[in-house]
Write an enzyme that holds these catalytic residues in place. Structure first.
Site, PDB file in Angstrom:
ATOM      1  N   ASN A  15       0.871  -1.180   0.000  1.00  0.00           N
ATOM      2  CA  ASN A  15       0.000   0.000   0.000  1.00  0.00           C
ATOM      3  C   ASN A  15       0.906   1.227   0.000  1.00  0.00           C
ATOM      4  OD1 ASN A  15      -1.819   2.025   0.436  1.00  0.00           O
ATOM      5  ND2 ASN A  15      -2.383   1.403   2.520  1.00  0.00           N
ATOM      6  N   LYS A  17       0.172   4.272  -0.472  1.00  0.00           N
ATOM      7  CA  LYS A  17      -0.454   5.505   0.022  1.00  0.00           C
ATOM      8  C   LYS A  17      -0.133   6.663  -0.930  1.00  0.00           C
ATOM      9  CE  LYS A  17      -0.393   3.439   4.549  1.00  0.00           C
ATOM     10  NZ  LYS A  17      -0.404   3.595   5.988  1.00  0.00           N
ATOM     11  N   HIS A 100      -9.830   1.365   4.199  1.00  0.00           N
ATOM     12  CA  HIS A 100      -8.603   1.613   4.967  1.00  0.00           C
ATOM     13  C   HIS A 100      -8.884   2.649   6.058  1.00  0.00           C
ATOM     14  CE1 HIS A 100      -4.572   2.827   6.038  1.00  0.00           C
ATOM     15  NE2 HIS A 100      -4.155   1.692   5.496  1.00  0.00           N
ATOM     16  N   GLU A 102      -7.269   5.093   7.059  1.00  0.00           N
ATOM     17  CA  GLU A 102      -6.981   6.483   6.680  1.00  0.00           C
ATOM     18  C   GLU A 102      -8.128   7.075   5.853  1.00  0.00           C
ATOM     19  OE1 GLU A 102      -3.071   5.711   5.110  1.00  0.00           O
ATOM     20  OE2 GLU A 102      -2.363   5.309   7.135  1.00  0.00           O
ATOM     21  N   GLU A 171      -5.989  -4.454  10.456  1.00  0.00           N
ATOM     22  CA  GLU A 171      -5.004  -3.389  10.613  1.00  0.00           C
ATOM     23  C   GLU A 171      -5.336  -2.571  11.858  1.00  0.00           C
ATOM     24  OE1 GLU A 171      -2.824  -2.460   6.704  1.00  0.00           O
ATOM     25  OE2 GLU A 171      -4.515  -1.125   6.888  1.00  0.00           O
ATOM     26  N   GLY A 177       1.897   2.750  10.799  1.00  0.00           N
ATOM     27  CA  GLY A 177       2.859   3.847  10.684  1.00  0.00           C
ATOM     28  C   GLY A 177       3.483   4.269  11.997  1.00  0.00           C
ATOM     29  N   SER A 217       2.856  -1.625  10.589  1.00  0.00           N
ATOM     30  CA  SER A 217       4.287  -1.677  10.902  1.00  0.00           C
ATOM     31  C   SER A 217       4.915  -3.046  10.649  1.00  0.00           C
ATOM     32  CB  SER A 217       4.535  -1.205  12.341  1.00  0.00           C
ATOM     33  OG  SER A 217       4.124   0.142  12.488  1.00  0.00           O
ATOM     34  N   GLY A 238       2.588  -0.850   4.453  1.00  0.00           N
ATOM     35  CA  GLY A 238       2.648   0.554   4.060  1.00  0.00           C
ATOM     36  C   GLY A 238       4.089   1.009   3.912  1.00  0.00           C
ATOM     37  N   GLY A 239       4.621   1.654   4.940  1.00  0.00           N
ATOM     38  CA  GLY A 239       5.943   2.287   4.870  1.00  0.00           C
ATOM     39  C   GLY A 239       7.037   1.405   4.286  1.00  0.00           C
TER      40      GLY A 239
HETATM   41  P1  PGA Z   1       2.387   0.673   7.744  1.00  0.00           P
HETATM   42  O1  PGA Z   1       0.961   0.842   7.025  1.00  0.00           O
HETATM   43  O2  PGA Z   1       2.987  -0.617   7.248  1.00  0.00           O
HETATM   44  O3  PGA Z   1       3.171   1.874   7.320  1.00  0.00           O
HETATM   45  O4  PGA Z   1       2.141   0.623   9.215  1.00  0.00           O
HETATM   46  C1  PGA Z   1       0.105  -0.252   6.808  1.00  0.00           C
HETATM   47  C2  PGA Z   1      -1.162   0.199   6.148  1.00  0.00           C
HETATM   48  O5  PGA Z   1      -1.672   1.272   6.478  1.00  0.00           O
HETATM   49  O6  PGA Z   1      -1.698  -0.485   5.250  1.00  0.00           O
END
Ligand code: PGA
Length: 258
Positions: A15, A17, A100, A102, A171, A177, A217, A238-239
């Site tokens: 992802n 983002k 998601h 967010e 999640e 994050g 994470s 994500g990251g």
């Molecule tokens: P993250 O994000 O790996 O940066 O924690 C995961 C996500 O929001 O899908």
């Protein structure tokens, strides 16, 4: 591990983002395609809309999936700034992320909207990754299972019936994050709960075959241990998915844990 668990092909999804531009996205795809990847783990990339054509072109002919990070519940219409399922298909997507945290936070998406988006994904032949998870306050308040149940039940009211059509990503919002990854035991507890509730709420949904991803994470150094949990069938990253080497290491970690 049960036969159903063995039958579930792990999925590791990136992802991205609101990150990367086309040149960076293309370089990432080239690095991914050039590397050795375990064949028993499926991979998919979820870039921003503007990057979809470049990513779809770069990955054409490979088995790596491409998806949108969201879609509008309607098939077309006066919705400035939104993207439809048909447009995602047209841009080369086979997947879409729905719900998601967010989107729920930044765009006020509630469970009803998320359910409508899941239905739209099904109408357009897009496989959906449904995201759900509790906030830190909800966990501290002992409401984790109630939140998961509410989010899942709303989605299942309109969800497609086959486990091949959708994936659920647990999640926890407090882990996204933050570097504060759920422990393998916390992830397994939530995943086992979700699988049990899918079986109870939608017996036709083949709960044993439904893939349950963990997100929050995930990194190269925690992927293998998380993937060892019997109900963790892969990751939504994500990251760490912005770096091809790290994303690859997570794919390898996932394969090693299964
Ligand atoms: P993250 O994000 O790996 O940066 O924690 C995961 C996500 O929001 O899908």
């Amino acid at each position: 591990m049960t036969a159903a668990a063995r039958a579930r092909t792990p999925l590791v999804a990136a992802n991205w983002k609101m990150h990367l531009v086309a040149a960076e996205a293309t370089a990432f795809c080239r690095a991914l395609l050039a590397a050795e990847r375990p064949t028993r783990v499926e991979a998919a990339i979820f870039p921003s809309y503007t990057l979809l054509p470049a990513v779809a072109a770069a990955l054409a002919g490979s088995e790596i999936g491409v998806g949108g990070q969201d879609l509008h519940p309607d098939d077309s219409g006066a919705h400035t700034g939104d993207v439809s399922g048909a447009q995602l298909r047209d841009a080369g997507c086979g997947w879409v992320i729905v719900g998601h945290s967010e989107r729920r936070r930044d765009h006020g998406e509630d469970d009803v909207t998320v359910a409508k988006k899941l239905a739209a994904a099904a109408r357009h032949g897009l496989r959906a990754i449904l995201c759900l998870g509790e906030t830190r306050e909800e966990r501290r308040g002992g409401a984790t299972f109630a939140v998961l149940e509410r989010q899942l039940a709303a989605a299942l009211a309109t969800a497609p019936g086959s486990a091949a059509d959708w994936v659920v990503a647990y999640e926890p919002v407090w882990a996204i994050g933050t570097g504060d990854t759920a422990t393998p035991a916390q992830a397994q507890e939530a995943h086992a709960f979700l699988r049990e509730r899918v079986a109870a709420l939608a017996p036709g949904a083949l709960a044993g075959e439904l893939r349950l991803l963990y997100g929050g994470s995930v990194k190269p150094d925690n992927a293998e241990e998380l993937a060892r949990q019997p109900d963790v069938d892969g990751f939504l990253v994500g990251g760490a998915s912005l770096d091809a080497a790290k994303f690859l290491a997570i794919i390898h970690g996932c394969a090693a844990g299964r």
